[in-house]
Design a protein around this motif. Structure first.
Motif, mmCIF file in Angstrom:
data_model
loop_
_atom_site.group_PDB
_atom_site.id
_atom_site.type_symbol
_atom_site.label_atom_id
_atom_site.label_comp_id
_atom_site.label_asym_id
_atom_site.label_seq_id
_atom_site.Cartn_x
_atom_site.Cartn_y
_atom_site.Cartn_z
ATOM 1 N N SER A 72 -14.269 4.675 -18.538
ATOM 2 C CA SER A 72 -13.624 4.789 -17.226
ATOM 3 C C SER A 72 -13.489 3.425 -16.563
ATOM 4 N N PHE A 73 -14.239 2.472 -17.067
ATOM 5 C CA PHE A 73 -14.178 1.130 -16.491
ATOM 6 C C PHE A 73 -12.808 0.509 -16.704
ATOM 7 N N LEU A 74 -12.199 0.752 -17.860
ATOM 8 C CA LEU A 74 -10.934 0.115 -18.186
ATOM 9 C C LEU A 74 -9.853 0.446 -17.162
ATOM 10 N N ARG A 75 -9.792 1.698 -16.739
ATOM 11 C CA ARG A 75 -8.819 2.068 -15.706
ATOM 12 C C ARG A 75 -9.091 1.330 -14.404
ATOM 13 N N GLY A 76 -10.348 1.336 -13.996
ATOM 14 C CA GLY A 76 -10.714 0.644 -12.758
ATOM 15 C C GLY A 76 -10.474 -0.849 -12.841
ATOM 16 N N TYR A 77 -10.735 -1.417 -14.003
ATOM 17 C CA TYR A 77 -10.531 -2.855 -14.188
ATOM 18 C C TYR A 77 -9.054 -3.211 -14.073
ATOM 19 N N VAL A 78 -8.219 -2.455 -14.755
ATOM 20 C CA VAL A 78 -6.784 -2.734 -14.703
ATOM 21 C C VAL A 78 -6.264 -2.558 -13.279
ATOM 22 N N LYS A 79 -6.693 -1.500 -12.613
ATOM 23 C CA LYS A 79 -6.268 -1.258 -11.232
ATOM 24 C C LYS A 79 -6.726 -2.398 -10.316
ATOM 25 N N SER A 80 -7.967 -2.826 -10.454
ATOM 26 C CA SER A 80 -8.492 -3.907 -9.630
ATOM 27 C C SER A 80 -7.773 -5.213 -9.911
ATOM 28 N N PHE A 81 -7.503 -5.473 -11.178
ATOM 29 C CA PHE A 81 -6.814 -6.708 -11.545
ATOM 30 C C PHE A 81 -5.409 -6.736 -10.965
ATOM 31 N N VAL A 82 -4.717 -5.610 -11.026
ATOM 32 C CA VAL A 82 -3.356 -5.549 -10.495
ATOM 33 C C VAL A 82 -3.366 -5.730 -8.975
ATOM 34 N N VAL A 83 -4.303 -5.091 -8.286
ATOM 35 C CA VAL A 83 -4.388 -5.229 -6.827
ATOM 36 C C VAL A 83 -4.670 -6.677 -6.451
ATOM 37 N N THR A 84 -5.596 -7.310 -7.159
ATOM 38 C CA THR A 84 -5.927 -8.706 -6.869
ATOM 39 C C THR A 84 -4.756 -9.618 -7.176
ATOM 40 N N LEU A 85 -4.081 -9.384 -8.274
ATOM 41 C CA LEU A 85 -2.927 -10.196 -8.641
ATOM 42 C C LEU A 85 -1.824 -10.083 -7.599
ATOM 43 N N VAL A 86 -1.558 -8.877 -7.137
ATOM 44 C CA VAL A 86 -0.537 -8.677 -6.105
ATOM 45 C C VAL A 86 -0.930 -9.394 -4.816
ATOM 46 N N ALA A 87 -2.211 -9.320 -4.441
ATOM 47 C CA ALA A 87 -2.675 -10.005 -3.232
ATOM 48 C C ALA A 87 -2.497 -11.514 -3.361
ATOM 49 N N ILE A 88 -2.793 -12.070 -4.530
ATOM 50 C CA ILE A 88 -2.645 -13.510 -4.730
ATOM 51 C C ILE A 88 -1.177 -13.913 -4.705
ATOM 52 N N VAL A 89 -0.324 -13.132 -5.348
ATOM 53 C CA VAL A 89 1.101 -13.457 -5.381
ATOM 54 C C VAL A 89 1.707 -13.380 -3.980
ATOM 55 N N ILE A 90 1.354 -12.352 -3.231
ATOM 56 C CA ILE A 90 1.870 -12.238 -1.860
ATOM 57 C C ILE A 90 1.361 -13.385 -1.003
ATOM 58 N N GLY A 91 0.072 -13.721 -1.147
ATOM 59 C CA GLY A 91 -0.478 -14.860 -0.410
ATOM 60 C C GLY A 91 0.214 -16.154 -0.773
ATOM 61 N N GLY A 92 0.458 -16.395 -2.038
ATOM 62 C CA GLY A 92 1.167 -17.588 -2.465
ATOM 63 C C GLY A 92 2.587 -17.629 -1.949
ATOM 64 N N PHE A 93 3.249 -16.476 -1.952
ATOM 65 C CA PHE A 93 4.620 -16.402 -1.428
ATOM 66 C C PHE A 93 4.642 -16.721 0.050
ATOM 67 N N VAL A 94 3.688 -16.175 0.810
ATOM 68 C CA VAL A 94 3.632 -16.438 2.245
ATOM 69 C C VAL A 94 3.356 -17.916 2.507
ATOM 70 N N ILE A 95 2.451 -18.507 1.751
ATOM 71 C CA ILE A 95 2.115 -19.914 1.960
ATOM 72 C C ILE A 95 3.311 -20.804 1.645
ATOM 73 N N THR A 96 4.027 -20.510 0.555
ATOM 74 C CA THR A 96 5.179 -21.350 0.221
ATOM 75 C C THR A 96 6.296 -21.187 1.235
ATOM 76 N N ARG A 97 6.445 -20.020 1.835
ATOM 77 C CA ARG A 97 7.489 -19.826 2.850
ATOM 78 C C ARG A 97 7.128 -20.496 4.163
ATOM 79 N N LEU A 98 5.834 -20.617 4.477
ATOM 80 C CA LEU A 98 5.424 -21.257 5.708
ATOM 81 C C LEU A 98 5.611 -22.766 5.647
ATOM 82 N N PHE A 99 5.417 -23.347 4.483
ATOM 83 C CA PHE A 99 5.511 -24.795 4.357
ATOM 84 C C PHE A 99 6.755 -25.115 3.611
#
Length: 108
Positions: free
Chosen positions: A81-108
């Motif tokens: 059951s860990f594999l499902r949770g791991y993939v879900k957590s990785f995707v959520v974290t990746l999306v958060a990082i990509v959105i944060g990077g997009f916001v930072i590049t648009r601000l500067f």
């Protein structure tokens, strides 16, 4: 698990940013001959992008490291059951990082 990955990504980014500011130089030295050299100061945009690349790479490294540690620890407890949770957590974290990077590049 999601909280650990997100915290790891944020702390990895902050620590990577601090290390990059400390150790990445804002000048480049070009040696022409034995006794002459030119010191070139990098434009601010180039320097900031170098620092951000290092910080983002360190953030990814921390997330992958945390995931591997958790994977190895959960193998002992039956990691099916860990594999499902791991993939879900990785995707959520990746999306958060990509959105944060997009916001930072648009601000500067």
């Amino acid at each position: 698990m999601e909280k650990k990955l997100i915290k790891g990504a944020i702390y990895g980014f902050i620590i990577g940013l601090c290390l990059a500011i400390l150790f990445i130089s804002d000048t480049e030295t070009v040696n022409h001959t034995q006794n002459t050299r030119t010191i070139i100061e990098l434009p601010l945009r180039t320097y900031i992008l170098k620092i951000l690349r290092f910080a983002i790479a360190s953030s990814f490294a921390v997330v992958i490291g945390l995931g591997l540690v958790h994977l190895l620890q959960s193998k002992e407890n039956g990691g099916e059951s860990f594999l499902r949770g791991y993939v879900k957590s990785f995707v959520v974290t990746l999306v958060a990082i990509v959105i944060g990077g997009f916001v930072i590049t648009r601000l500067f």
